[in-house]
Design an enzyme around this catalytic site. Structure first.
Site, PDB file in Angstrom:
ATOM      1  N   HIS A 155       1.714   2.078  -3.350  1.00 10.41           N
ATOM      2  CA  HIS A 155       0.722   2.941  -3.996  1.00 10.41           C
ATOM      3  C   HIS A 155       1.222   4.374  -4.132  1.00 10.41           C
ATOM      4  CE1 HIS A 155      -2.820   0.076  -2.795  1.00 10.41           C
ATOM      5  NE2 HIS A 155      -1.890  -0.501  -3.537  1.00 10.41           N
ATOM      6  N   ASP A 205       0.869  -1.180   0.000  1.00  3.60           N
ATOM      7  CA  ASP A 205       0.000   0.000   0.000  1.00  3.60           C
ATOM      8  C   ASP A 205       0.904   1.227   0.000  1.00  3.60           C
ATOM      9  OD1 ASP A 205      -2.197   1.889   0.522  1.00  3.60           O
ATOM     10  OD2 ASP A 205      -3.342   0.146   1.115  1.00  3.60           O
TER      11      ASP A 205
END
Length: 598
Positions: free
Chosen positions: A427, A394
Site C-alpha cells: 500500500h 499492506d
C-alpha cells in the site's frame, strides 16, 4: 538517531550550493558517519553503513578497507548479500531512456571474519573514472566470541512439519545463557507462540522453516494491548518479546533474529504462485476480509472463529484477534537479518515502544494477505531499514504513534533511516499513520527503488486522531507504476476494521515540514501528488517542499488544505497537454520552474 540530527541541515545547504556542478575524482568527498548498526555483527561478520557525501552526483561506488586492505566494493558486495539488489539492477536495466535517478548503495557486509577480533574499517568514494576519495574516518569493531549453541533438536524438536515443536523450542530458549544462540537447523518446525528473552540470538538456518500452528489455542490470548488506553487484549504472535501478563511492564534488551531460513505465519490459503519481473516465483495469498475469512483463512480463520465463539462481533474479532508474525515490546537493541517472511495472519513484524531496531537483508513475501505489513514501528526511537525486499499485502514500512486524545501522554515515533530497499507490491513504500497521535518525526528515506506499490510516501490521519508527522525527508529514489498516489498527505483515511476504543482528539492530524527531492516517478497512475487537509475546519498541512521531482504518465497533482509550501523544478511529462495542477482551499504556495505551471 544521530544520523538525522547532525547531518540534514548541512547536507541540504551543501547540496543547494553544488547542484549542477561536476567534481573531478581528486575532489570527491569521503563518506561520513561510518557505523555498525545496532547488533549487526557476530563472531563471523560485521555490517557497515555510512552516510554518502552531500555532493554525491559523481560517486558511482564505494570501496571498503579493513586494516588497510581492500575488502571490496559496496555494489558487488550488495549483489551477494541483499535480496533487494537484483531487483534494483533489473529496474535500471529496463530504464533504457535514463529517466530515473540513480541510487547509491552505502552498506557493506564483511564476512569470513575471525571471532573475538578487532577490525579497523575505512570507506572511500569511487568516481566514474575509478579514482578514490580520501578515507572516511576510521571505525574499529570487534567480532563476538563464538556463542554457546542451543540446538532445538537436542531439546526434542522433530522438525518434520507435522508435530508441534513449541515446547522443545521454548525449552531451548529458556535454557539459553546470556549471549547464546538458539538454532533451528534444516527442517520444518511447527510451533505456537514462542517467547524470547534478553541477550540471545534466534537463528533460523538455511533450509529451516518456523511454521506457525494453524490452531488458535496455540497463541495465548494474554498477548498484548496495542496502547496503554486500548481495551482489547490481542493474541500472542508466533515470536514474541512480551510479558506473559499484558498488563505488566517488562523490558528486554539485545535480541537478534537471524538466518537464511523462513518464518511462515500459516495465516491464509495460498492461491497460486506468480512470476515476478525477474522470472522468479512469488506467492499470492488470498486477499480476504471480514466477510470471507472462513473460506480464505487458515490460522486467521481459526482465531476469528474462536473470538466470535467467545461473544465478540465479527468485525472486531477480525480486526483485533489475528496473530502477527513477530511482536516485540519494550526492547532496547534489536537486529533482524537475512530471513524470509511469509503469510502472517495479521501484520508481519511489530515493534512497540522499542529502541534501536535494525532490519537488514530480509525478504517479505506477504502479498496479498490482508493487513500483511512488512515492518511496523510504534512509539519507538531509532530504526534502520536497509537492503530489504518487500512484496506485501499492506504497508511495507509503517510508523505509528498512538490514537486520539490520550496519545499525548505517549512517546513519539522518531528517528529512522530507510535506504537501499526494493518495494514491489504494498500500500505504500514508507507510511506514516494512520495512528499519528503522539507524532511521527525525524524520518529519512533515501536511495530506495519501487515498482508497483500503491503509493511512494503515504501519510494518513484523520480529524480526530491528533498529532501527525513532521521532519520527514524522502529523496534520491526511483519509482515506477504507482497504483494510487506517488505522494499522499490526507486527513481522510478510514480503516473499516478499526475499533474506535479511544477518546477522540479535538485536534486534527497534520503533516508538516516534509521535503521530497530528487525523485523520479515513471508511469504514475491516479494522483502524482495528493494533499487533502480540511480547509473548512482550518485543518491545513504545511511546509511541504518538492524539489527536482519528475513524473511521467497521466497522473495529476490535486491539492486542497495546504499552506506555506513550495514546489520547485517539479516536471510532468506525457500528460497529453492537460494542466496537471488542481489547487483549491490552499494559501501561501510557491511554484518555481514548474512544468507546466499551475
Amino acid at each position: 538517531m544521530p544520523y538525522y540530527a547532525r547531518t540534514v541541515a548541512l547536507r541540504s545547504l551543501i547540496a543547494g550550493l553544488t547542484v549542477g556542478c561536476s567534481l573531478p575524482s581528486w575532489a570527491l568527498q569521503a563518506p561520513s558517519n561510518l557505523q555498525v548498526p545496532t547488533l549487526a555483527f557476530d563472531d563471523q561478520q560485521i555490517i557497515l553503513v555510512w552516510e554518502k557525501p552531500a555532493d554525491h552526483a559523481e560517486i558511482k561506488d564505494y570501496r571498503v578497507y579493513a586494516n588497510g586492505v581492500l575488502l571490496g566494493s559496496s555494489n558487488a558486495n550488495n549483489d551477494r548479500v541483499s535480496p533487494a539488489k537484483p531487483y534494483i539492477d533489473r529496474f535500471y536495466e529496463q530504464d533504457t531512456a535514463k529517466f530515473h535517478y540513480r541510487i547509491g548503495i552505502h552498506s557493506y557486509t564483511a564476512q569470513g571474519l575471525k571471532p573475538d577480533t578487532a577490525y579497523r574499517f575505512t570507506v572511500r568514494s569511487v568516481g566514474g573514472d575509478g579514482k578514490e576519495s580520501p578515507d572516511s574516518p576510521a571505525l574499529v569493531q570487534r567480532t563476538t566470541q563464538v556463542p554457546a549453541l542451543f540446538d532445538v533438536k537436542k531439546y526434542g524438536a522433530k522438525g518434520d512439519g507435522t508435530r508441534l515443536d513449541t515446547l522443545a523450542i521454548q525449552s531451548a530458549i529458556d535454557a539459553c545463557t546470556p549471549g547464546c544462540k538458539v538454532l533451528l537447523p534444516k527442517g520444518t518446525y511447527k510451533s505456537g507462540a514462542l517467547y524470547l528473552k534478553s541477550n540471545m540470538t534466534l537463528e533460523v538456518a538455511e533450509g529451516a522453516t518456523l511454521l506457525g500452528s494453524e490452531r488458535a489455542e496455540d497463541y495465548p490470548l494474554a498477548g498484548y494491548i496495542q496502547y496503554p488506553y486500548s481495551t482489547t487484549v490481542r493474541p500472542a504472535s508466533l515470536i514474541n518479546a512480551l510479558p506473559r501478563d499484558p498488563r505488566q511492564h517488562q523490558t528486554f534488551e539485545n535480541i537478534r533474529i537471524v538466518g537464511k531460513g523462513t518464518l511462515d505465519g500459516n495465516g491464509w490459503k495460498r492461491r497460486a504462485d506468480s512470476l515476478d519481473e525477474r522470472g522468479q516465483p512469488l506467492p499470492f495469498y488470498e486477499p480476504s476480509d471480514n466477510t470471507r475469512y472462513q473460506q480464505d483463512g487458515i490460522l486467521a480463520k481459526a482465531q476469528v472463529e474462536q473470538a466470535v465463539a467467545r461473544g465478540m462481533n465479527v468485525k472486531d474479532a477480525y480486526g483485533q484477534m489475528r496473530s502477527s508474525l513477530i511482536t516485540l515490546r519494550n526492547v532496547k537493541n534489536v537486529f533482524y537479518g537475512g530471513f524470509t517472511v511469509l503469510n502472517p495472519a495479521y501484520h508481519g513484524i511489530m515493534n512497540l515502544e522499542t529502541e534501536n531496531v535494525v532490519l537488514a537483508n530480509t525478504t517479505h513475501k506477504t502479498y496479498d494477505a490482508n493487513n500483511g505489513d512488512g515492518i511496523e514501528f510504534a512509539n519507538s526511537k531509532g530504526a534502520m531499514v536497509f537492503n530489504n525486499f518487500f512484496d506485501t499485502g499492506d504497508d511495507c514500512v509503517n510508523f505509528a504513534a498512538g490514537t486520539g486524545a490520550d496519545a499525548v501522554h505517549q512517546k513519539p515515533q522518531e528517528d529512522a533511516w530507510i535506504f537501499n530497499n526494493y518495494f514491489r507490491n504494498g500500500h505504500g513504500m514508507v507510511v506514516a499513520g494512520s495512528h499519528t497521535g503522539a507524532w511521527i518525526q525525524n524520518i529519512v528515506a533515501e536511495d530506495n527503488v519501487s515498482d508497483g506499490t500503491d503509493a511512494g510516501l503515504r501519510m494518513k490521519s484523520t480529524n480526530f486522531m491528533g498529532g501527525g508527522a513532521r521532519n520527514v525527508i524522502f529523496r534520491d529514489s526511483a519509482i515506477r507504476n504507482t497504483v494510487k498516489q506517488a505522494f499522499i498527505f490526507t486527513l481522510d483515511y478510514n480503516d473499516p476494521n478499526a475499533k474506535l476504543d479511544y477518546q477522540r482528539s479535538t485536534i486534527p492530524g497534520q503533516f508538516r515540514d516534509i521535503r521530497v527531492s530528487d525523485v523520479s516517478v515513471e508511469n504514475a497512475q491516479g494522483r502524482a501528488i495528493e494533499v487533502k487537509g480540511d480547509s473548512q475546519s482550518n485543518a491545513y498541512h504545511q511546509g511541504l517542499v518538492f524539489e527536482r521531482v519528475r513524473f511521467s504518465g497521466p497522473a495529476k497533482a490535486q491539492i486542497d488544505g495546504l499552506k506555506d509550501s513550495r514546489f520547485e523544478q517539479v516536471v510532468f511529462s506525457q500528460n497529453a497537454g492537460v494542466n496537471p495542477w488542481q489547487v483549491t482551499g490552499s494559501e501561501g504556495l510557491v511554484f518555481k520552474d514548474v512544468q507546466p505551471m499551475p
